[in-house]
Design an enzyme around this catalytic site. Structure first.
Site, PDB file in Angstrom:
ATOM      1  N   ASP A  74       0.821  -1.205   0.000  1.00  0.00           N
ATOM      2  CA  ASP A  74       0.000   0.000   0.000  1.00  0.00           C
ATOM      3  C   ASP A  74       0.859   1.261   0.000  1.00  0.00           C
ATOM      4  O   ASP A  74       0.354   2.370  -0.134  1.00  0.00           O
ATOM      5  CB  ASP A  74      -0.995   0.005   1.164  1.00  0.00           C
ATOM      6  CG  ASP A  74      -0.328  -0.085   2.533  1.00  0.00           C
ATOM      7  OD1 ASP A  74       0.922  -0.078   2.596  1.00  0.00           O
ATOM      8  OD2 ASP A  74      -1.062  -0.178   3.536  1.00  0.00           O
ATOM      9  N   SER A  75       2.183   1.084   0.093  1.00  0.00           N
ATOM     10  CA  SER A  75       3.091   2.220  -0.051  1.00  0.00           C
ATOM     11  C   SER A  75       3.033   2.808  -1.451  1.00  0.00           C
ATOM     12  O   SER A  75       3.593   3.879  -1.705  1.00  0.00           O
ATOM     13  CB  SER A  75       4.530   1.794   0.279  1.00  0.00           C
ATOM     14  OG  SER A  75       4.882   0.619  -0.425  1.00  0.00           O
ATOM     15  N   ASP A 113      -0.861  -6.293   0.009  1.00  0.00           N
ATOM     16  CA  ASP A 113      -1.337  -5.684   1.254  1.00  0.00           C
ATOM     17  C   ASP A 113      -2.861  -5.684   1.306  1.00  0.00           C
ATOM     18  O   ASP A 113      -3.528  -5.671   0.260  1.00  0.00           O
ATOM     19  CB  ASP A 113      -0.846  -4.238   1.361  1.00  0.00           C
ATOM     20  CG  ASP A 113       0.421  -4.112   2.183  1.00  0.00           C
ATOM     21  OD1 ASP A 113       0.589  -4.880   3.144  1.00  0.00           O
ATOM     22  OD2 ASP A 113       1.245  -3.226   1.878  1.00  0.00           O
ATOM     23  N   LYS A 144      -1.039  -9.580   3.144  1.00  0.00           N
ATOM     24  CA  LYS A 144      -0.306  -9.114   4.316  1.00  0.00           C
ATOM     25  C   LYS A 144      -1.209  -8.199   5.130  1.00  0.00           C
ATOM     26  O   LYS A 144      -1.871  -7.319   4.570  1.00  0.00           O
ATOM     27  CB  LYS A 144       0.967  -8.364   3.913  1.00  0.00           C
ATOM     28  CG  LYS A 144       1.773  -7.856   5.115  1.00  0.00           C
ATOM     29  CD  LYS A 144       3.113  -7.289   4.684  1.00  0.00           C
ATOM     30  CE  LYS A 144       2.997  -5.929   4.036  1.00  0.00           C
ATOM     31  NZ  LYS A 144       2.525  -4.888   4.992  1.00  0.00           N
ATOM     32  N   GLU A 146      -1.436  -5.738   8.640  1.00  0.00           N
ATOM     33  CA  GLU A 146      -0.775  -5.055   9.749  1.00  0.00           C
ATOM     34  C   GLU A 146      -1.511  -5.341  11.059  1.00  0.00           C
ATOM     35  O   GLU A 146      -2.738  -5.376  11.090  1.00  0.00           O
ATOM     36  CB  GLU A 146      -0.719  -3.552   9.482  1.00  0.00           C
ATOM     37  CG  GLU A 146       0.142  -3.180   8.284  1.00  0.00           C
ATOM     38  CD  GLU A 146       0.312  -1.685   8.112  1.00  0.00           C
ATOM     39  OE1 GLU A 146      -0.073  -0.922   9.032  1.00  0.00           O
ATOM     40  OE2 GLU A 146       0.829  -1.269   7.057  1.00  0.00           O
ATOM     41  N   GLU A 218       9.038  -4.557  11.089  1.00  0.00           N
ATOM     42  CA  GLU A 218       9.443  -3.248  10.588  1.00  0.00           C
ATOM     43  C   GLU A 218       9.916  -2.339  11.705  1.00  0.00           C
ATOM     44  O   GLU A 218       9.219  -2.130  12.706  1.00  0.00           O
ATOM     45  CB  GLU A 218       8.302  -2.565   9.831  1.00  0.00           C
ATOM     46  CG  GLU A 218       8.700  -1.205   9.276  1.00  0.00           C
ATOM     47  CD  GLU A 218       7.722  -0.633   8.261  1.00  0.00           C
ATOM     48  OE1 GLU A 218       7.950   0.501   7.801  1.00  0.00           O
ATOM     49  OE2 GLU A 218       6.736  -1.317   7.925  1.00  0.00           O
TER      50      GLU A 218
END
Length: 318
Positions: A74-75, A113, A144, A146, A218
């Protein structure tokens, strides 16, 4: 029937756009890496490489570089779309990039993501959105997610439900950009108080227990990351977490120096694409202005003399 002249044109690229579908269709069939392959590499203690990609071009680079895994992160919000935060990225926008990445041929294992807002409303919505991403292309093999550090964090319940439905999941702990406001900014996690480090360790164990096949760590101090990795039986992929994780991931635009501005401490820039790109484009602009490009004969097409004279005679009579 085609004329010989037409036949000679086949395979030549007359225009500045290349048909990526044709490239993919002619590429040799390759074995795409699976969870089993990633786990086998982990058990052999071979470092696992992962890099982000956001479109066909960057995915092709990652594939040709033989990266084990590609993360459609999502970056893309900040690195490609110009947003200030990953939280501004919509699922619809994200799906466009997932599709483009998957069209690049190659064997890399593709992880995507779950963007902010794609699973937080409800478990059922989140499951539906995960399936939607998986349905985009068979190359998408995992998502993925978070995670927070509380043992009753909603994301843990969500991950458990994904795994129950046969969806492969990589957890993500430490600095989680989607929760950056609650973390007080883009800061390393787990190095100020032992309770924070213990919480990171505990949630990593929980993620393993509920079925994640890997975890991204991270911005976690390398000594803490080393212990977490050593105590797990699934691979860890570090970003700003030191050399003792099972593998590493970086954002491709950071690796290649595509964007200006501050680079995080954990980034190593292996190229300076921005400098090279601006220099090349500046040269192009200058040559357009001074008319040294395009060069007749080298950059131009020919016309038969008889055709040209016939053309001139016809327009002169009008």
């Amino acid at each position: 029937m085609w004329s010989n002249g037409m036949i000679r044109c086949i395979g030549r690229r007359w225009y500045s756009l290349q048909n990526s579908s044709a490239v993919a269709a002619t590429a040799k069939a390759v074995h795409q890496l699976t969870v089993k392959d990633i786990m086998a590499k982990y058990h052999r203690r071979n470092p696992i490489s992962m890099v982000t990609a956001y479109d066909y071009i960057t995915a092709s680079w990652a594939q040709n570089a033989n990266s084990d895994m590609i993360l459609v992160g999502d970056s893309v919000a900040m690195c490609s779309l110009g947003y200030e935060s990953t939280t501004q990225l919509s699922l619809d926008e994200f799906q466009y990039h997932v599709g483009a990445v998957c069209r690049a041929p190659g064997p890399a294992f593709v992880v995507v993501d779950m963007p902010f807002g794609s699973f937080e409303r409800s478990i059922s919505d989140g499951i539906g959105n995960a399936f939607q991403l998986l349905h985009l292309n068979p190359k998408v093999q995992a998502v993925k997610v978070e995670c927070g550090l509380s043992q009753d964090d909603y994301s843990l319940e969500y991950i458990k439900e994904l795994v129950r439905r046969g969806i492969s999941v990589i957890g993500h702990i430490g600095l989680t950009p989607q929760r950056v406001h609650s973390l007080g900014g883009y800061k390393a996690q787990g190095g100020q108080q032992s309770t924070d480090a213990v919480a990171l360790y505990n949630v990593s164990q929980t993620l393993q227990q509920i079925g994640c096949f890997g975890i991204v760590l991270e911005c976690i101090p390398h000594k803490i990351s080393s212990v977490i990795t050593d105590k797990l039986h699934i691979p860890t992929i570090g970003i700003g977490a030191g050399p003792d994780t099972s593998g590493q991931v970086l954002v491709q635009s950071d690796v290649l120096g595509m964007l200006p501005g501050h680079k995080p401490k954990f980034v190593k820039m292996f190229a300076d694409f921005k400098k090279d790109a601006v220099s090349a484009l500046s040269q192009y602009v200058q040559e357009v202005h001074d008319k040294s490009f395009p060069h007749i004969g080298h950059h131009t097409f020919k016309v038969n003399d008889e055709v040209y004279q016939d053309f001139i005679s016809k327009i002169d009579t009008e």
